[in-house]
Scaffold this motif. Structure first.
Motif, PDB file in Angstrom:
ATOM      1  N   LYS A  54      -2.276  -9.565   2.542  1.00  0.00           N
ATOM      2  CA  LYS A  54      -1.225  -8.677   2.038  1.00  0.00           C
ATOM      3  C   LYS A  54      -1.321  -8.480   0.531  1.00  0.00           C
ATOM      4  CE  LYS A  54       3.837  -8.120   1.987  1.00  0.00           C
ATOM      5  NZ  LYS A  54       5.122  -8.723   2.436  1.00  0.00           N
ATOM      6  N   ASP A  55      -1.620  -9.542  -0.213  1.00  0.00           N
ATOM      7  CA  ASP A  55      -1.712  -9.424  -1.664  1.00  0.00           C
ATOM      8  C   ASP A  55      -2.827  -8.473  -2.075  1.00  0.00           C
ATOM      9  OD1 ASP A  55       0.414 -11.109  -2.099  1.00  0.00           O
ATOM     10  OD2 ASP A  55      -0.828 -12.908  -2.314  1.00  0.00           O
ATOM     11  N   LYS A  56      -3.973  -8.577  -1.418  1.00  0.00           N
ATOM     12  CA  LYS A  56      -5.094  -7.686  -1.739  1.00  0.00           C
ATOM     13  C   LYS A  56      -4.721  -6.232  -1.432  1.00  0.00           C
ATOM     14  CE  LYS A  56      -9.005 -10.893  -1.147  1.00  0.00           C
ATOM     15  NZ  LYS A  56      -8.289 -12.128  -0.878  1.00  0.00           N
ATOM     16  N   VAL A  57      -4.036  -6.032  -0.327  1.00  0.00           N
ATOM     17  CA  VAL A  57      -3.619  -4.686   0.062  1.00  0.00           C
ATOM     18  C   VAL A  57      -2.637  -4.112  -0.970  1.00  0.00           C
ATOM     19  CG1 VAL A  57      -2.226  -3.400   1.732  1.00  0.00           C
ATOM     20  CG2 VAL A  57      -4.035  -4.918   2.525  1.00  0.00           C
ATOM     21  N   LYS A  58      -1.650  -4.895  -1.377  1.00  0.00           N
ATOM     22  CA  LYS A  58      -0.632  -4.416  -2.317  1.00  0.00           C
ATOM     23  C   LYS A  58      -1.232  -4.138  -3.692  1.00  0.00           C
ATOM     24  CE  LYS A  58       3.601  -5.893  -2.060  1.00  0.00           C
ATOM     25  NZ  LYS A  58       4.833  -6.718  -2.051  1.00  0.00           N
ATOM     26  N   ASN A  59      -2.150  -5.002  -4.135  1.00  0.00           N
ATOM     27  CA  ASN A  59      -2.782  -4.794  -5.434  1.00  0.00           C
ATOM     28  C   ASN A  59      -3.637  -3.530  -5.435  1.00  0.00           C
ATOM     29  OD1 ASN A  59      -1.648  -7.083  -6.575  1.00  0.00           O
ATOM     30  ND2 ASN A  59      -3.371  -8.395  -6.031  1.00  0.00           N
ATOM     31  N   ARG A  60      -4.371  -3.313  -4.331  1.00  0.00           N
ATOM     32  CA  ARG A  60      -5.259  -2.150  -4.293  1.00  0.00           C
ATOM     33  C   ARG A  60      -4.473  -0.842  -4.195  1.00  0.00           C
ATOM     34  NH1 ARG A  60      -9.546  -0.502  -6.699  1.00  0.00           N
ATOM     35  NH2 ARG A  60     -10.595   1.217  -5.601  1.00  0.00           N
ATOM     36  N   ILE A  61      -3.440  -0.810  -3.361  1.00  0.00           N
ATOM     37  CA  ILE A  61      -2.670   0.433  -3.228  1.00  0.00           C
ATOM     38  C   ILE A  61      -1.932   0.731  -4.536  1.00  0.00           C
ATOM     39  CG2 ILE A  61      -0.493  -0.521  -2.362  1.00  0.00           C
ATOM     40  CD1 ILE A  61      -2.296   2.649  -1.123  1.00  0.00           C
ATOM     41  N   LYS A  62      -1.545  -0.296  -5.267  1.00  0.00           N
ATOM     42  CA  LYS A  62      -0.914  -0.096  -6.574  1.00  0.00           C
ATOM     43  C   LYS A  62      -1.892   0.556  -7.545  1.00  0.00           C
ATOM     44  CE  LYS A  62       1.439  -2.614 -10.305  1.00  0.00           C
ATOM     45  NZ  LYS A  62       1.889  -3.954 -10.769  1.00  0.00           N
ATOM     46  N   THR A  63      -3.154   0.095  -7.516  1.00  0.00           N
ATOM     47  CA  THR A  63      -4.181   0.672  -8.381  1.00  0.00           C
ATOM     48  C   THR A  63      -4.466   2.120  -8.018  1.00  0.00           C
ATOM     49  OG1 THR A  63      -5.229  -1.491  -8.726  1.00  0.00           O
ATOM     50  CG2 THR A  63      -6.580   0.464  -9.139  1.00  0.00           C
ATOM     51  N   LEU A  64      -4.641   2.392  -6.723  1.00  0.00           N
ATOM     52  CA  LEU A  64      -4.905   3.754  -6.278  1.00  0.00           C
ATOM     53  C   LEU A  64      -3.751   4.694  -6.621  1.00  0.00           C
ATOM     54  CD1 LEU A  64      -6.524   3.167  -2.757  1.00  0.00           C
ATOM     55  CD2 LEU A  64      -7.674   3.800  -4.887  1.00  0.00           C
ATOM     56  N   LYS A  65      -2.544   4.204  -6.422  1.00  0.00           N
ATOM     57  CA  LYS A  65      -1.366   5.025  -6.712  1.00  0.00           C
ATOM     58  C   LYS A  65      -1.295   5.375  -8.195  1.00  0.00           C
ATOM     59  CE  LYS A  65       3.681   5.067  -6.136  1.00  0.00           C
ATOM     60  NZ  LYS A  65       4.858   4.295  -5.666  1.00  0.00           N
ATOM     61  N   ALA A  66      -1.594   4.411  -9.046  1.00  0.00           N
ATOM     62  CA  ALA A  66      -1.556   4.656 -10.494  1.00  0.00           C
ATOM     63  C   ALA A  66      -2.617   5.673 -10.895  1.00  0.00           C
ATOM     64  CB  ALA A  66      -1.764   3.338 -11.249  1.00  0.00           C
ATOM     65  N   ASN A  67      -3.828   5.540 -10.330  1.00  0.00           N
ATOM     66  CA  ASN A  67      -4.915   6.462 -10.673  1.00  0.00           C
ATOM     67  C   ASN A  67      -4.617   7.884 -10.194  1.00  0.00           C
ATOM     68  OD1 ASN A  67      -6.343   4.375 -11.861  1.00  0.00           O
ATOM     69  ND2 ASN A  67      -7.551   3.941 -10.040  1.00  0.00           N
ATOM     70  N   LEU A  68      -4.115   8.017  -8.975  1.00  0.00           N
ATOM     71  CA  LEU A  68      -3.841   9.338  -8.416  1.00  0.00           C
ATOM     72  C   LEU A  68      -2.642  10.005  -9.086  1.00  0.00           C
ATOM     73  CD1 LEU A  68      -4.501   8.425  -4.691  1.00  0.00           C
ATOM     74  CD2 LEU A  68      -5.728  10.188  -5.958  1.00  0.00           C
ATOM     75  N   SER A  69      -1.723   9.179  -9.581  1.00  0.00           N
ATOM     76  CA  SER A  69      -0.528   9.737 -10.224  1.00  0.00           C
ATOM     77  C   SER A  69      -0.873  10.494 -11.504  1.00  0.00           C
ATOM     78  CB  SER A  69       0.471   8.616 -10.542  1.00  0.00           C
ATOM     79  OG  SER A  69       0.967   8.028  -9.361  1.00  0.00           O
ATOM     80  N   LYS A  70      -1.986  10.137 -12.139  1.00  0.00           N
ATOM     81  CA  LYS A  70      -2.343  10.787 -13.400  1.00  0.00           C
ATOM     82  C   LYS A  70      -2.542  12.290 -13.207  1.00  0.00           C
ATOM     83  CE  LYS A  70      -4.635   6.641 -15.241  1.00  0.00           C
ATOM     84  NZ  LYS A  70      -5.942   6.044 -15.650  1.00  0.00           N
ATOM     85  N   SER A  71      -3.352  12.655 -12.215  1.00  0.00           N
ATOM     86  CA  SER A  71      -3.587  14.084 -11.991  1.00  0.00           C
ATOM     87  C   SER A  71      -2.384  14.736 -11.314  1.00  0.00           C
ATOM     88  CB  SER A  71      -4.846  14.301 -11.147  1.00  0.00           C
ATOM     89  OG  SER A  71      -4.661  13.832  -9.816  1.00  0.00           O
ATOM     90  N   HIS A  72      -1.697  13.991 -10.445  1.00  0.00           N
ATOM     91  CA  HIS A  72      -0.530  14.543  -9.757  1.00  0.00           C
ATOM     92  C   HIS A  72       0.552  14.948 -10.749  1.00  0.00           C
ATOM     93  CE1 HIS A  72       2.478  15.129  -6.623  1.00  0.00           C
ATOM     94  NE2 HIS A  72       3.301  14.360  -7.308  1.00  0.00           N
ATOM     95  N   ASP A  73       0.829  14.086 -11.723  1.00  0.00           N
ATOM     96  CA  ASP A  73       1.875  14.373 -12.692  1.00  0.00           C
ATOM     97  C   ASP A  73       1.504  15.544 -13.603  1.00  0.00           C
ATOM     98  OD1 ASP A  73       3.305  12.320 -11.622  1.00  0.00           O
ATOM     99  OD2 ASP A  73       2.906  10.885 -13.222  1.00  0.00           O
ATOM    100  N   LEU A  74       0.199  15.740 -13.816  1.00  0.00           N
ATOM    101  CA  LEU A  74      -0.233  16.842 -14.668  1.00  0.00           C
ATOM    102  C   LEU A  74      -0.129  18.185 -13.963  1.00  0.00           C
ATOM    103  CD1 LEU A  74      -1.558  17.974 -17.237  1.00  0.00           C
ATOM    104  CD2 LEU A  74      -3.787  17.415 -16.231  1.00  0.00           C
ATOM    105  N   PHE A  75      -0.538  18.245 -12.685  1.00  0.00           N
ATOM    106  CA  PHE A  75      -0.678  19.528 -11.999  1.00  0.00           C
ATOM    107  C   PHE A  75       0.470  19.872 -11.047  1.00  0.00           C
ATOM    108  CE2 PHE A  75      -5.097  18.389 -13.027  1.00  0.00           C
ATOM    109  CZ  PHE A  75      -5.515  19.551 -13.654  1.00  0.00           C
ATOM    110  N   LYS A  76       1.415  18.965 -10.834  1.00  0.00           N
ATOM    111  CA  LYS A  76       2.407  19.165  -9.775  1.00  0.00           C
ATOM    112  C   LYS A  76       3.248  20.422  -9.964  1.00  0.00           C
ATOM    113  CE  LYS A  76       5.583  16.048 -12.150  1.00  0.00           C
ATOM    114  NZ  LYS A  76       6.260  14.741 -12.099  1.00  0.00           N
ATOM    115  N   ASN A  77       3.477  20.846 -11.210  1.00  0.00           N
ATOM    116  CA  ASN A  77       4.309  22.021 -11.451  1.00  0.00           C
ATOM    117  C   ASN A  77       3.500  23.259 -11.833  1.00  0.00           C
ATOM    118  OD1 ASN A  77       6.782  20.711 -10.988  1.00  0.00           O
ATOM    119  ND2 ASN A  77       6.790  19.866 -13.057  1.00  0.00           N
ATOM    120  N   LEU A  78       2.176  23.162 -11.785  1.00  0.00           N
ATOM    121  CA  LEU A  78       1.334  24.277 -12.203  1.00  0.00           C
ATOM    122  C   LEU A  78       0.826  25.006 -10.968  1.00  0.00           C
ATOM    123  CD1 LEU A  78      -0.674  22.579 -15.099  1.00  0.00           C
ATOM    124  CD2 LEU A  78       1.550  23.709 -15.153  1.00  0.00           C
ATOM    125  N   SER A  79       1.496  26.092 -10.591  1.00  0.00           N
ATOM    126  CA  SER A  79       1.189  26.778  -9.345  1.00  0.00           C
ATOM    127  C   SER A  79      -0.146  27.511  -9.375  1.00  0.00           C
ATOM    128  CB  SER A  79       2.316  27.763  -9.008  1.00  0.00           C
ATOM    129  OG  SER A  79       2.497  28.689 -10.063  1.00  0.00           O
TER     130      SER A  79
END
Length: 306
Positions: free
Chosen positions: A69-94
């Protein structure tokens, strides 16, 4: 000698317990989370203990590796942080769209140029693939939406104008930083009814003694000119995005490749290809659903069958 051997054993044990995640393993992890999401094993957006147990078991079976469980939680946290970078930039740009084929953000060249003028960091996403983005949006898109605290230009102006004259005002560097960090959204710029005065946004000239008025006026004019340059660049973005709303979210070749990947026969591919290019909104509906359900959506939307 004995101490060195003991330290070496500890290091080897630590390396053996470390799990190195590959892109294939990341995909399996995201799929496992999506499976639990579809089963409803979430409470108020958080995955349940049972969900994590199921995810761990699914990964052990698929990957043949020791996962906890710890490995799963750590990895999904990393992926979420990385993906959030582009998501937050482009989410409102149609004017921009993410391609499930190339895994890249795409837009017309003039749209990219306009955005890069106000946010140079956006340039890296022209060539940097964003893996698993479609799954990320399903799993965590609502989390990002409800957690954001961005301000529109009108809200910023209203807050600025309500401040007392002797309070410090935002500098041009601060405004530029807020634009680059999406703290000020671009949505309200460039429309016909926008009531945006860059000088007011920057605080405008304050009351100054008569002896220094000329210097203050000159400085204020420089600030106003620079602010107008920022406004013009942002207006270009807004106009470009408005023009891009009617364009299909994928190129013609990408649409064809997607339909081939779905396993349609040649006649079905031709019919669906022409229909989806003629109806970009239907194409967006197909892209917005989980990859495993796209064939069903295409058959319903294009052919009226399931």
């Amino acid at each position: 000698m004995g101490g060195k051997k003991k330290n070496s054993n500890i290091q080897n044990a630590s390396e053996e317990g470390k799990l190195v995640w590959t892109p294939m393993m990341d995909e399996a992890l995201m799929d496992a989370f999506l499976h639990q999401h579809n089963l409803g094993n979430r409470v108020n957006g958080s995955f349940t203990t049972k969900a994590y147990e199921n995810i761990v078991n699914e990964l052990k079976e698929k990957l043949g590796k020791e996962v906890d469980k710890d490995k799963v939680k750590n990895r999904i946290k990393t992926l979420k942080a990385n993906l959030s970078k582009s998501h937050d930039l482009f989410k409102n740009l149609s004017g921009f769209s993410w391609s499930p084929v190339t895994k890249l953000w795409s837009a017309e060249p003039e749209v990219w140029d306009a955005l890069i003028k106000v946010n140079n960091d956006a340039k890296e996403w022209m060539t940097k693939p964003v893996l698993h983005y479609d799954t990320f949006v399903i799993l965590f898109g609502n989390d990002r939406a409800t957690g954001e605290k961005s301000e529109t230009a009108k809200e910023l102006k209203k807050k600025q104008s309500s401040q007392h004259d002797n309070e410090p005002h935002n500098t041009i560097e601060e405004i530029d930083h807020m634009v680059s960090q999406n703290q000020v959204s671009l949505d309200d710029f460039g429309t016909n009814d926008v009531d945006f005065d860059p000088l007011t946004c920057l605080g405008g000239p304050s009351n100054v003694p008569t002896s220094s008025k000329s210097k203050k006026i000159k400085k204020s004019q420089e600030i106003e000119n620079e602010a107008m340059g920022i406004q013009e660049a942002i207006n270009n973005v807004a106009r470009a995005l408005s023009e891009g709303n009617s364009r299909p979210p994928l190129s013609e070749a990408e649409v064809w490749n997607m339909l081939e990947d779905l396993g349609l026969n040649s006649d079905q591919i031709t019919t669906a290809y022409l229909y989806l290019l003629e109806h970009p909104d239907k194409l967006r509906a197909v892209l917005g659903c989980p990859p495993g359900r796209r064939l069903d959506i295409v058959m319903r939307v294009v052919f009226g069958t399931s």
